[in-house]
Structures are given as structure tokens and as C-alpha cells.
Design a protein around this motif. Structure first.
Motif, PDB file in Angstrom:
ATOM      1  N   UNK A 178      16.064   0.388   0.704  1.00  0.00           N
ATOM      2  CA  UNK A 178      17.064   0.688   1.733  1.00  0.00           C
ATOM      3  C   UNK A 178      18.446   0.169   1.345  1.00  0.00           C
ATOM      4  N   UNK A 179      18.490  -1.075   0.860  1.00  0.00           N
ATOM      5  CA  UNK A 179      19.776  -1.747   0.625  1.00  0.00           C
ATOM      6  C   UNK A 179      20.348  -1.493  -0.763  1.00  0.00           C
ATOM      7  N   UNK A 180      19.472  -1.433  -1.748  1.00  0.00           N
ATOM      8  CA  UNK A 180      19.922  -1.379  -3.140  1.00  0.00           C
ATOM      9  C   UNK A 180      19.137  -0.322  -3.920  1.00  0.00           C
ATOM     10  N   UNK A 181      19.219   0.937  -3.526  1.00  0.00           N
ATOM     11  CA  UNK A 181      18.405   1.974  -4.177  1.00  0.00           C
ATOM     12  C   UNK A 181      18.687   2.103  -5.674  1.00  0.00           C
ATOM     13  N   UNK A 182      19.868   1.703  -6.115  1.00  0.00           N
ATOM     14  CA  UNK A 182      20.234   1.848  -7.524  1.00  0.00           C
ATOM     15  C   UNK A 182      19.401   0.969  -8.454  1.00  0.00           C
ATOM     16  N   UNK A 183      18.732  -0.065  -7.938  1.00  0.00           N
ATOM     17  CA  UNK A 183      17.947  -0.946  -8.811  1.00  0.00           C
ATOM     18  C   UNK A 183      16.474  -0.545  -8.854  1.00  0.00           C
ATOM     19  N   UNK A 184      16.089   0.487  -8.104  1.00  0.00           N
ATOM     20  CA  UNK A 184      14.677   0.873  -7.983  1.00  0.00           C
ATOM     21  C   UNK A 184      14.428   2.213  -8.666  1.00  0.00           C
ATOM     22  N   UNK A 185      13.436   2.246  -9.549  1.00  0.00           N
ATOM     23  CA  UNK A 185      13.036   3.485 -10.222  1.00  0.00           C
ATOM     24  C   UNK A 185      11.984   4.227  -9.403  1.00  0.00           C
ATOM     25  N   UNK A 186      10.928   3.524  -9.016  1.00  0.00           N
ATOM     26  CA  UNK A 186       9.881   4.077  -8.162  1.00  0.00           C
ATOM     27  C   UNK A 186       9.190   2.907  -7.484  1.00  0.00           C
ATOM     28  N   UNK A 209      15.645 -10.417  -4.549  1.00  0.00           N
ATOM     29  CA  UNK A 209      14.873  -9.606  -5.493  1.00  0.00           C
ATOM     30  C   UNK A 209      15.794  -8.631  -6.218  1.00  0.00           C
ATOM     31  N   UNK A 210      16.709  -8.016  -5.485  1.00  0.00           N
ATOM     32  CA  UNK A 210      17.645  -7.083  -6.116  1.00  0.00           C
ATOM     33  C   UNK A 210      18.508  -7.803  -7.155  1.00  0.00           C
ATOM     34  N   UNK A 211      18.947  -9.023  -6.850  1.00  0.00           N
ATOM     35  CA  UNK A 211      19.756  -9.765  -7.816  1.00  0.00           C
ATOM     36  C   UNK A 211      18.937 -10.140  -9.050  1.00  0.00           C
ATOM     37  N   UNK A 212      17.673 -10.499  -8.838  1.00  0.00           N
ATOM     38  CA  UNK A 212      16.784 -10.781  -9.961  1.00  0.00           C
ATOM     39  C   UNK A 212      16.662  -9.555 -10.868  1.00  0.00           C
ATOM     40  N   UNK A 213      16.548  -8.373 -10.279  1.00  0.00           N
ATOM     41  CA  UNK A 213      16.439  -7.150 -11.068  1.00  0.00           C
ATOM     42  C   UNK A 213      17.737  -6.903 -11.839  1.00  0.00           C
ATOM     43  N   UNK A 214      18.857  -7.041 -11.182  1.00  0.00           N
ATOM     44  CA  UNK A 214      20.134  -6.835 -11.875  1.00  0.00           C
ATOM     45  C   UNK A 214      20.286  -7.771 -13.071  1.00  0.00           C
ATOM     46  N   UNK A 270      11.354   3.404   8.034  1.00  0.00           N
ATOM     47  CA  UNK A 270      10.733   4.310   7.073  1.00  0.00           C
ATOM     48  C   UNK A 270      11.627   5.523   6.818  1.00  0.00           C
ATOM     49  N   UNK A 271      12.315   5.990   7.853  1.00  0.00           N
ATOM     50  CA  UNK A 271      13.255   7.105   7.674  1.00  0.00           C
ATOM     51  C   UNK A 271      14.376   6.696   6.724  1.00  0.00           C
ATOM     52  N   UNK A 272      14.896   5.490   6.916  1.00  0.00           N
ATOM     53  CA  UNK A 272      15.957   5.011   6.023  1.00  0.00           C
ATOM     54  C   UNK A 272      15.476   4.942   4.580  1.00  0.00           C
ATOM     55  N   UNK A 273      14.224   4.492   4.391  1.00  0.00           N
ATOM     56  CA  UNK A 273      13.649   4.438   3.047  1.00  0.00           C
ATOM     57  C   UNK A 273      13.535   5.844   2.471  1.00  0.00           C
ATOM     58  N   UNK A 274      13.022   6.785   3.275  1.00  0.00           N
ATOM     59  CA  UNK A 274      12.844   8.145   2.800  1.00  0.00           C
ATOM     60  C   UNK A 274      14.147   8.804   2.388  1.00  0.00           C
ATOM     61  N   UNK A 275      15.219   8.478   3.065  1.00  0.00           N
ATOM     62  CA  UNK A 275      16.519   9.069   2.751  1.00  0.00           C
ATOM     63  C   UNK A 275      17.075   8.586   1.414  1.00  0.00           C
ATOM     64  N   UNK A 276      16.520   7.499   0.887  1.00  0.00           N
ATOM     65  CA  UNK A 276      16.978   7.009  -0.423  1.00  0.00           C
ATOM     66  C   UNK A 276      16.380   7.818  -1.566  1.00  0.00           C
ATOM     67  N   UNK A 277      15.430   8.711  -1.243  1.00  0.00           N
ATOM     68  CA  UNK A 277      14.912   9.695  -2.198  1.00  0.00           C
ATOM     69  C   UNK A 277      14.255   9.055  -3.417  1.00  0.00           C
TER      70      UNK A 277
END
Length: 329
Positions: free
Chosen positions: A146-154, A116-121, A235-242
């Protein structure tokens, strides 16, 4: 990870009758443009058989949204939701080992997140997108964060929180649960609709056929195991991606209290955008409520992306505020 992804268009997406007639405009530079100007279907591209199948809609719209379906389902699950989101560029994949992405395997949240992340890129505008996920799709959206926060806006996620002990016990016997689901899927449609809450007016024979094909014991057990393994530490890991995340519970079938707790956890871990994370409940909604209230589901997505108030049916799950059912129990 392959650099290119498989892009095709299902026959259902070419029917102009799917699209909403809602008259809407969005600002483009110093002018406005009607959303109908970009309500188009992407051209088929079968250059690679290694990546996910996905449908691309409204490719001229400036903001990309990714829609991720429930386990055992397919991109057709969103066929009554996407006509209400014509102001966005939509990328709607079949998840690994599902339907036209059956060749991408073995299924796992991690493998799905990678693809999914590659599809977004490769295909989202500016290489990032708003994520929408339901159940399995919601967990995968969080794995992407968690893995690719740079490709996610919200993210706008429904029915995706760590399981309660009762559901973990049920999922510990996946063969029995798989058998029950198989019987239900081959029951008369009247029984299927009554048991699942799937609104008959949104019944889709092609989608039902895909669900039956996808519902193998191996895939079901794998999805069950992946869901069981998702816990608070994830969920903690997700939350840390802000990231700004909406967690929505279907009031009739989802873990409402768990959704409240996870919403507060994400908010507490955020430092900027993540501080705006919130949890909500839609009281009358089932688990897969995009097949029950697709227009309301779309309105919630739009409001979250645009940072406007969510529809009244979305009740905030705030600390200390209890539902009538909870207070009476």
C-alpha cells in the motif's frame, strides 16, 4: 526513517547443516551458476541500533526475498524454510517490538511497513524484493505494498485476510485470549503441539523461548487491534497497487471463503501484474504452517516467484469451486 538498518546474524544461521543439498542452477548472464556458490551468511553489521534486526542469507544470489513472521514470533520461525530457498538472497527480520527488534516501538503495521521498506531499499538487490508473509507478517507485507509499491516485486501471503465476525468477537477480548495463549505456551510441549499443529520434528527451543518473551499483554493487544482494524477497504488499496499476489489459506484453521473472496477482489482490481493474483488453499495446513510443512511452504514460494505451477497441494480457490467440507455443510 533511519537510512541504515541493523544487520546481524543469529548463531543458528551459521550452521551449514541448515542448508539444502538440492543441486540447482540458475542462469547468470550467458552461463549458469550452482546455487551452492552463493549459500553464504552475511557478515554482522551493528552500525545502527535504530532499525530492524535482520538476518541476510545467500547475499550473492541475484533475487531478494523477504520473509515476515507471525505476531509474537521471530525470524527463527523460518529456520526450516530458508534452507529450501538457497537460490535466493533472503532478508529475514524480527518485526518491531519483537525479539532483537524490541527497541523499535510501538508496534503497528504502519511502523513495521516503514522499516521493512527501508530495509529493502538499503539491502535488497536493485532496491526491491518478493515479499513472503504469514499472518501478521502477511498484513505487514500488504501494508508495504500500500505505502511503498515500488519496493515490491510480488507477494506470497498466507493467513492474512480481514477477520470474520466470530474472530473479531474473540479479539474484542484480547486480555482473555492473551491469557489463554500464555497458558498454552507454558504447557507441556505435547499439549502445545497438539493444540497448535506445530510439527514436533520442527520444534525449536530457541524459537519457543523467543515467543514466550515476546508474548506480553501490551504487544498481544496491539497486534490484535491492528488485525481487527484491517478490512476490505485496505484490501482494495492493496489491489489498486497492481501487484501479483498469492493468498493462501491453511485449510484447517484459516478463513477459506474469505481468502477466496479477497483473491478475486485483488484479481479484479489489477490491470497488469495484479490480474495474475490468485487464492489457494492447502487443505491439511494449520495457520502457521511453515512450522508444519516447511518444505511445501518453500516450494510454493519458489513456484510463485518463478511463475511455474504451484505444487498439487495448493488448490485454487476459484469462483464456483467449493471444497468438499463446504459443499456438505
Amino acid at each position: 526513517m533511519p537510512a541504515s538498518m541493523r544487520r546481524m546474524t543469529s548463531s543458528s544461521t551459521s550452521n551449514s547443516g541448515w542448508y539444502s543439498s538440492r543441486d540447482a542452477t540458475l542462469p547468470i548472464g550467458d552461463r549458469t551458476m550452482s546455487t551452492s556458490s552463493w549459500t553464504t551468511v552475511g557478515q554482522p553489521d551493528t552500525a545502527s541500533d535504530e532499525g530492524l534486526f535482520f538476518t541476510s542469507l545467500n547475499s550473492l544470489a541475484p533475487v531478494t526475498v523477504v520473509l515476515l513472521h507471525v505476531g509474537m514470533s521471530s525470524h527463527l520461525e523460518w529456520s526450516h524454510t530458508w534452507p529450501e530457498l538457497t537460490e535466493y538472497h533472503l532478508l529475514i527480520p524480527d518485526l518491531p517490538q519483537h525479539s532483537r527488534s524490541r527497541h523499535v516501538k510501538p508496534f503497528s503495521f504502519g511502523l513495521a511497513a516503514d522499516h521493512v521498506a527501508q530495509m529493502i531499499r538499503d539491502h535488497a538487490h536493485d532496491g526491491h524484493a518478493h515479499m513472503v508473509g504469514l499472518s501478521t507478517g502477511g498484513f505487514i507485507a500488504m501494508e508495504v505494498i500500500k505505502r511503498y509499491p515500488e519496493v515490491v516485486t510480488s507477494a506470497f501471503l498466507s493467513g492474512a485476510t480481514p477477520l470474520k465476525d466470530m474472530w473479531k468477537r474473540i479479539n474484542s477480548q484480547p486480555k482473555l485470549a492473551f491469557l489463554g495463549l500464555s497458558v498454552l505456551l507454558h504447557s507441556p510441549k505435547s499439549l502445545l503441539f497438539k493444540a497448535t499443529g506445530w510439527a514436533p520434528e520442527f520444534q525449536n527451543d530457541e524459537l519457543l523461548k523467543e515467543i514466550r518473551r515476546n508474548n506480553t499483554s501490551r504487544l498481544y493487544e496491539t497486534c490484535t487491534r491492528e488485525t481487527n482494524n484491517w478490512d476490505r477497504s485496505d484490501m482494495v488499496d492493496v489491489g489498486k497497487r497492481d501487484k501479483r499476489i498469492a493468498l493462501v489459506a491453511g485449510g484447517k484453521q484459516d478463513n477459506v471463503e474469505g481468502m477466496r473472496d479477497m483473491g478475486q477482489l485483488l484479481e479484479s482490481l489489477g490491470s497488469n501484474d495484479g490480474r495474475e493474483s490468485r487464492a489457494f488453499v492447502v487443505r491439511d495446513a494449520i495457520h502457521a504452517w511453515n512450522l508444519q510443512f516447511p518444505v511445501l511452504f518453500a516450494r510454493g514460494i519458489r513456484a510463485w516467484i518463478e511463475k511455474t505451477p504451484l505444487p498439487e497441494a495448493f488448490e485454487p480457490l476459484e469462483k464456483g469451486v467449493m471444497l468438499e467440507e463446504e459443499s456438505s455443510s
